[in-house]
Design a protein around this motif. Structure first.
Motif, short mmCIF file in Angstrom:
data_model
loop_
_atom_site.label_atom_id
_atom_site.label_comp_id
_atom_site.label_asym_id
_atom_site.label_seq_id
_atom_site.Cartn_x
_atom_site.Cartn_y
_atom_site.Cartn_z
N PRO A 1 0.85 -1.20 0.00
CA PRO A 1 0.00 0.00 0.00
C PRO A 1 0.88 1.25 0.00
O PRO A 1 1.83 1.34 0.77
N ILE A 2 0.59 2.17 -0.89
CA ILE A 2 1.44 3.35 -1.05
C ILE A 2 0.59 4.61 -0.87
O ILE A 2 -0.50 4.73 -1.43
N CYS A 3 1.10 5.54 -0.09
CA CYS A 3 0.47 6.86 0.07
C CYS A 3 -1.01 6.76 0.40
O CYS A 3 -1.86 7.30 -0.31
N PHE A 4 -1.34 6.08 1.45
CA PHE A 4 -2.74 5.89 1.83
C PHE A 4 -3.01 6.56 3.17
O PHE A 4 -2.10 6.75 3.97
N PRO A 5 -4.27 6.91 3.42
CA PRO A 5 -4.61 7.48 4.73
C PRO A 5 -4.66 6.37 5.77
O PRO A 5 -5.50 5.49 5.71
N PHE A 6 -3.73 6.40 6.72
CA PHE A 6 -3.66 5.37 7.76
C PHE A 6 -4.80 5.53 8.76
O PHE A 6 -5.45 4.58 9.14
N ASP A 7 -5.03 6.74 9.17
CA ASP A 7 -6.08 7.05 10.14
C ASP A 7 -7.06 8.00 9.45
O ASP A 7 -6.74 9.17 9.22
N ILE A 8 -8.22 7.50 9.10
CA ILE A 8 -9.17 8.27 8.29
C ILE A 8 -9.51 9.61 8.93
O ILE A 8 -9.58 10.63 8.26
N TYR A 9 -9.70 9.62 10.24
CA TYR A 9 -10.09 10.86 10.89
C TYR A 9 -8.93 11.85 10.94
O TYR A 9 -9.04 12.97 10.46
N ASP A 10 -7.81 11.44 11.52
CA ASP A 10 -6.67 12.35 11.67
C ASP A 10 -6.03 12.74 10.34
O ASP A 10 -5.55 13.86 10.18
N ASP A 11 -5.98 11.80 9.41
CA ASP A 11 -5.27 12.05 8.16
C ASP A 11 -6.12 12.68 7.07
O ASP A 11 -5.57 13.26 6.14
N MET A 12 -7.44 12.54 7.16
CA MET A 12 -8.28 13.07 6.09
C MET A 12 -9.35 14.04 6.57
O MET A 12 -9.55 15.08 5.97
N CYS A 13 -10.08 13.65 7.60
CA CYS A 13 -11.19 14.50 8.05
C CYS A 13 -10.71 15.76 8.75
O CYS A 13 -11.28 16.83 8.55
N ALA A 14 -9.69 15.62 9.57
CA ALA A 14 -9.21 16.78 10.34
C ALA A 14 -7.71 16.69 10.58
O ALA A 14 -7.25 16.59 11.72
N PRO A 15 -6.90 16.74 9.50
CA PRO A 15 -5.45 16.68 9.71
C PRO A 15 -4.97 17.89 10.51
O PRO A 15 -5.33 19.03 10.20
N GLY A 16 -4.21 17.61 11.55
CA GLY A 16 -3.73 18.70 12.40
C GLY A 16 -4.86 19.38 13.17
O GLY A 16 -4.68 20.48 13.69
N GLY A 17 -6.03 18.75 13.23
CA GLY A 17 -7.18 19.31 13.93
C GLY A 17 -8.00 20.29 13.11
O GLY A 17 -8.96 20.85 13.60
N ILE A 18 -7.65 20.48 11.84
CA ILE A 18 -8.38 21.42 10.98
C ILE A 18 -9.36 20.64 10.12
O ILE A 18 -8.98 19.77 9.35
N ALA A 19 -10.65 20.97 10.24
CA ALA A 19 -11.70 20.29 9.49
C ALA A 19 -11.56 20.54 7.99
O ALA A 19 -11.28 21.66 7.56
N CYS A 20 -11.75 19.50 7.21
CA CYS A 20 -11.60 19.58 5.74
C CYS A 20 -12.90 19.15 5.06
O CYS A 20 -12.91 18.21 4.26
#
Length: 179
Positions: A38-57
């Protein structure tokens, strides 16, 4: 496994969404699967995609959810508008949708029906006020954002000592956004 080109040993690889698919395949512990990449995938859906660094996307999550839904319904035309035009043209020029496995064509229809029940990332994002807040109940068990995505299945994958796993990421790939 019963294809003329197959020796009974399987490997799976993919980038992003397909990388997650490779990891889920590994979690089923099929003895024929020998390696995943697996290459360049979101490991933790919430932290890595929904709110990386705590910022909602929110906007990005809505676009990505539309993209995933199109892939899971094998309707690449539905991706148009969910990704930038140049990316759609690239995808459309290289992808014809999922090809049924020879001799297993009837299973494709059932798989597409099954995919209609998959959760959508927008619902995870909209319902959650934090990673540890219960989002839904499945089979009598409360689930939080930690229960979705590769982070939830890694223990079962790493416990398989017969499986080779190779992965890498780069700056701001979802799997490495947290360091």
């Amino acid at each position: 496994l019963e294809q003329e080109f197959c020796n009974g040993k399987l490997g799976s690889c993919g980038i992003s969404y397909d990388g997650i698919a490779a990891l889920y395949l590994a979690s089923f512990k099929n003895p024929a699967l020998k390696a995943v990449a697996p290459i360049c995938f979101p490991f933790d859906i919430y932290d890595d995609m929904c709110a990386p660094g705590g910022i909602a996307c929110g906007g990005a999550i809505e676009d990505y959810s539309q993209f995933v839904k199109a892939l899971e319904s094998n309707d690449l035309s539905a991706v148009e508008g969910a990704v930038p035009e140049n990316m759609f043209k690239l995808l459309a020029s290289h992808l014809d949708g999922v090809m049924p496995v020879k001799g297993q064509e009837g299973k494709m229809e059932q798989a597409l029906k099954d995919h209609k029940g998959n959760w959508e990332m927008t619902s995870l994002y909209e319902k959650s006020s934090g990673k540890d807040v219960p989002l839904l109940t499945q089979g009598g068990q409360s689930m939080t954002a930690k229960d979705f995505g590769p982070v939830a299945i890694m223990d079962s994958i790493t416990a398989n000592k017969e499986l080779a796993v190779y992965t890498f990421g780069a700056w701001y790939d979802a799997g490495s956004v947290s360091g």
